[in-house]
Design an enzyme around this catalytic site. Structure first.
Site, PDB file in Angstrom:
ATOM      1  CG  LEU A   1       0.563 -61.261 -23.924  1.00  0.00           C
ATOM      2  CD1 LEU A   1      -0.156 -62.235 -24.842  1.00  0.00           C
ATOM      3  CD2 LEU A   1       0.225 -60.062 -24.785  1.00  0.00           C
TER       4      LEU A   1
ATOM      5  CG  PHE B   1      -5.460 -65.013 -38.591  1.00  0.00           C
ATOM      6  CD1 PHE B   1      -4.710 -65.038 -37.571  1.00  0.00           C
ATOM      7  CD2 PHE B   1      -5.052 -64.506 -39.961  1.00  0.00           C
ATOM      8  CE1 PHE B   1      -3.393 -64.511 -37.793  1.00  0.00           C
ATOM      9  CE2 PHE B   1      -3.757 -63.891 -40.072  1.00  0.00           C
ATOM     10  CZ  PHE B   1      -2.878 -63.918 -38.943  1.00  0.00           C
TER      11      PHE B   1
ATOM     12  CE1 TYR C   1       0.439 -60.541 -29.258  1.00  0.00           C
ATOM     13  CE2 TYR C   1      -0.902 -58.501 -30.190  1.00  0.00           C
ATOM     14  CZ  TYR C   1      -0.534 -59.779 -29.694  1.00  0.00           C
ATOM     15  OH  TYR C   1      -1.991 -60.244 -29.249  1.00  0.00           O
TER      16      TYR C   1
HETATM   17  C1  LIG Z   1      -3.293 -57.482 -24.508  1.00  0.00           C
HETATM   18  C2  LIG Z   1      -3.284 -58.580 -23.492  1.00  0.00           C
HETATM   19  C3  LIG Z   1      -3.300 -59.932 -23.957  1.00  0.00           C
HETATM   20  C4  LIG Z   1      -2.090 -58.310 -22.684  1.00  0.00           C
HETATM   21  O1  LIG Z   1      -1.900 -59.273 -21.621  1.00  0.00           O
HETATM   22  P1  LIG Z   1      -1.222 -58.779 -20.206  1.00  0.00           P
HETATM   23  O2  LIG Z   1      -0.881 -60.130 -19.546  1.00  0.00           O
HETATM   24  O3  LIG Z   1      -1.482 -57.674 -19.618  1.00  0.00           O
HETATM   25  O4  LIG Z   1       0.192 -58.527 -20.641  1.00  0.00           O
HETATM   26  P2  LIG Z   1       1.664 -58.401 -19.983  1.00  0.00           P
HETATM   27  O5  LIG Z   1       1.394 -58.001 -18.421  1.00  0.00           O
HETATM   28  O6  LIG Z   1       2.773 -59.692 -20.068  1.00  0.00           O
HETATM   29  O7  LIG Z   1       2.486 -57.190 -20.617  1.00  0.00           O
HETATM   30  C5  LIG Z   1       3.595 -57.198 -21.103  1.00  0.00           C
HETATM   31  C6  LIG Z   1       4.213 -55.725 -21.281  1.00  0.00           C
HETATM   32  O8  LIG Z   1       3.138 -55.107 -22.512  1.00  0.00           O
HETATM   33  C7  LIG Z   1       2.496 -54.111 -21.875  1.00  0.00           C
HETATM   34  N1  LIG Z   1       1.178 -54.122 -22.568  1.00  0.00           N
HETATM   35  C8  LIG Z   1       0.495 -55.212 -22.717  1.00  0.00           C
HETATM   36  N2  LIG Z   1      -0.875 -55.063 -23.232  1.00  0.00           N
HETATM   37  C9  LIG Z   1      -0.919 -53.817 -23.680  1.00  0.00           C
HETATM   38  C10 LIG Z   1      -1.793 -52.997 -24.201  1.00  0.00           C
HETATM   39  N3  LIG Z   1      -2.948 -53.304 -24.473  1.00  0.00           N
HETATM   40  N4  LIG Z   1      -1.419 -51.347 -24.418  1.00  0.00           N
HETATM   41  C11 LIG Z   1      -0.182 -51.185 -23.912  1.00  0.00           C
HETATM   42  N5  LIG Z   1       0.848 -52.075 -23.454  1.00  0.00           N
HETATM   43  C12 LIG Z   1       0.426 -53.251 -23.053  1.00  0.00           C
HETATM   44  C13 LIG Z   1       2.670 -54.120 -20.802  1.00  0.00           C
HETATM   45  O9  LIG Z   1       2.351 -52.912 -19.834  1.00  0.00           O
HETATM   46  C14 LIG Z   1       3.964 -54.801 -20.483  1.00  0.00           C
HETATM   47  O10 LIG Z   1       4.644 -53.887 -20.358  1.00  0.00           O
HETATM   48  P3  LIG Z   1       6.191 -53.870 -19.709  1.00  0.00           P
HETATM   49  O11 LIG Z   1       6.912 -55.057 -20.175  1.00  0.00           O
HETATM   50  O12 LIG Z   1       6.880 -52.647 -19.921  1.00  0.00           O
HETATM   51  O13 LIG Z   1       5.730 -54.107 -18.050  1.00  0.00           O
HETATM   52  C15 LIG Z   1      -4.609 -58.091 -22.518  1.00  0.00           C
HETATM   53  O14 LIG Z   1      -4.507 -56.824 -22.049  1.00  0.00           O
HETATM   54  C16 LIG Z   1      -5.850 -58.499 -23.034  1.00  0.00           C
HETATM   55  O15 LIG Z   1      -6.553 -59.530 -22.972  1.00  0.00           O
HETATM   56  N6  LIG Z   1      -6.447 -57.462 -23.682  1.00  0.00           N
HETATM   57  C17 LIG Z   1      -7.766 -57.686 -24.188  1.00  0.00           C
HETATM   58  C18 LIG Z   1      -7.958 -58.531 -25.508  1.00  0.00           C
HETATM   59  C19 LIG Z   1      -6.810 -58.330 -26.355  1.00  0.00           C
HETATM   60  O16 LIG Z   1      -6.607 -57.107 -27.006  1.00  0.00           O
HETATM   61  N7  LIG Z   1      -6.165 -59.346 -27.231  1.00  0.00           N
HETATM   62  C20 LIG Z   1      -5.256 -59.108 -28.060  1.00  0.00           C
HETATM   63  C21 LIG Z   1      -5.933 -59.469 -29.343  1.00  0.00           C
HETATM   64  S1  LIG Z   1      -4.726 -59.526 -30.623  1.00  0.00           S
END
Ligand SMILES: CC(C)(COP(=O)(O)OP(=O)(O)OC[C@H]1O[C@@H](n2cnc3c(N)ncnc32)[C@H](O)[C@@H]1OP(=O)(O)O)[C@@H](O)C(=O)NCCC(=O)NCCS
Length: 405
Positions: free
Chosen positions: A95, A405, A124
């Site tokens: 992400l 959205f 975010y």
């Molecule tokens: C939310 C999501 C997109 C994060 O993707 P990801 O590739 O794991 O994110 P990253 O690895 O780039 O994370 C970056 C940082 O954010 C934190 N982070 C990411 N998602 C998080 C979450 N759901 N809760 C808490 N922290 C989170 C990570 O721990 C990391 O922290 P660090 O920089 O201190 O190590 C993924 O978990 C996902 O697809 N979740 C389900 C769908 C969803 O919720 N989508 C968002 C819709 S608004």
């Protein structure tokens, strides 16, 4: 952290990335039937993905629209949606890599603001988005809740057929206009998804329109969910309000009057309503409209801080100088003078200092500088500037998006 190769998706990758998104959000796989109905609403434009062996492991998406900012102007905005990472590839920076690419794209395209709704509030902030508009959830109990006698009556409510509803209410939404900071324009593809929800074979949604002296002036999309069972045969349904917009307070009151009149309903629920919507004041007994939650609604990120600050207006107070830090878009880092005559970059010493996500929280007027300072999110270098910033940034109407959205 591994460096991921983020790139725009191709037309051929639309369905697989949509499928990835649905799985990340715990929705069933895309069927041929669903894809036939909504595939056109998932264009390749403004989507970035990460791929492994030809399969997507991450997707971010956005659409261009406009947003109302304090003072009444509307400015271009990128509405971020469709964010997901495959469950076996999370927490390794996918992400983060996609967000960096997406922000660079917004900046290159000259989009001043980006907004989103967050599935979880912890995601975010690190990318510069701040919780910029709240929404409240309501539970109104029937039949006890009644509008008091001084609430104007009049006008007519009619139910639309699902097939014609979207055409009628999309025109009406445009006519009502973006009258609160945070409201966004709804592009055709947004309505295409709304249309699909309405006409889907299992849809429970109904659409009602109110007409006042000047014609149609408000609409509500709602669903009723039966709670009757063998154990509780008299249990009334829950009426769930999904989308309610009105041109003025009279039309809004008339729509609530209608909702509270639907038979065999014991509770009306609504989420993401404006925090200052005075429904309780319309009732003879305000306790029948309970605020059950106040939740983050819209998150906002200034992409071009100078342009964003210049786009809105400020109330009367002596100017303040804010130092903004932006780790992901360092061109924004600098000092800005904000006053009743507008906002511009300056070399003057800063009164207040904040990160760009906190500026997002301040921007639409949802949070006060005092509150942000007390919470340690805003550094105070001149104590007298905090009250001035409160006055400058505050808005009369609470910000509200009102579009999912
Ligand atoms: C939310 C999501 C997109 C994060 O993707 P990801 O590739 O794991 O994110 P990253 O690895 O780039 O994370 C970056 C940082 O954010 C934190 N982070 C990411 N998602 C998080 C979450 N759901 N809760 C808490 N922290 C989170 C990570 O721990 C990391 O922290 P660090 O920089 O201190 O190590 C993924 O978990 C996902 O697809 N979740 C389900 C769908 C969803 O919720 N989508 C968002 C819709 S608004």
């Amino acid at each position: 952290m591994t460096a991921f190769d983020v790139r725009p998706i191709t037309d051929d990758e639309r369905r697989s990335t949509f499928d990835l998104l649905r799985r990340a959000l715990h929705s069933p796989r895309v069927t041929d039937d669903l894809w036939a109905r909504v595939g056109d609403s998932w264009p390749a434009v403004h989507k970035f993905g990460v791929f492994e062996g030809g399969s997507p492991i991450g997707i971010v998406s956005a659409f261009d629209t406009e947003i109302a900012v304090p003072g009444g102007r509307t400015v271009p905005v990128a509405a971020v949606e469709g964010v997901g990472v495959r469950a076996d590839r999370t927490r390794r920076g996918v992400l983060s890599a996609m967000m960096a690419a997406q922000l660079a794209d917004f900046a290159a395209r000259g989009v001043p603001l980006a907004v989103l709704h967050a599935s979880e509030p912890t995601i975010y902030g690190r990318f510069g988005y701040g919780s910029a508009a709240l929404g409240k959830a309501l539970r109104v109990t029937r039949p006890a809740a009644r509008l008091h006698e001084r609430v104007a009556t009049g006008g007519e409510v009619r139910l639309l057929t699902p097939e014609s509803a979207v055409q009628e209410i999309s025109a009406l939404y445009r006519r009502i206009g973006l009258h609160r900071p945070g409201m966004i324009g709804r592009p055709e593809r947004w309505w295409a998804i709304a249309h699909d929800r309405l006409v889907a074979p299992d849809s429970e949604h109904l659409v009602a329109v109110h007409s006042g002296p000047d014609g149609d002036d408000g609409f509500v999309v709602y669903a009723t969910i039966s709670r009757r069972s063998l154990d509780s045969p008299d249990h009334g349904a829950v009426l769930d309000v999904h989308d309610l917009h009105a041109a003025d307070p009279a039309a809004r009151a008339a729509l609530w009057r209608f909702l509270l009149s639907v038979d065999l309903v014991s509770e009306v629920h609504a989420r993401h309503r404006p925090v200052d919507e005075p429904l309780a004041l319309l009732l003879t007994d305000h306790r029948h409209a309970a605020t059950t939650a106040v939740e983050d609604d819209l998150w906002l990120r200034p992409v071009d801080v100078a342009a964003a600050l210049a786009a809105r207006t400020y109330r009367a107070a002596a100017p303040v100088v804010v130092a903004v830090t932006d780790r992901l878009l360092p061109a924004n880092t600098g000092h800005y003078e904000v006053g009743p005559d507008g906002a511009r970059r300056t070399d003057a010493a800063a009164d207040l200092a904040l990160d760009v996500d906190t500026l997002g929280m301040l921007y639409l007027g949802q949070w006060s500088a005092t509150g942000l300072a007390e919470a340690g999110r805003l550094e105070v270098r001149d104590a007298a500037a905090v009250a001035r910033a409160d006055e400058l940034f505050t808005t009369v109407a609470a910000p509200w998006c009102g579009t999912h959205f």
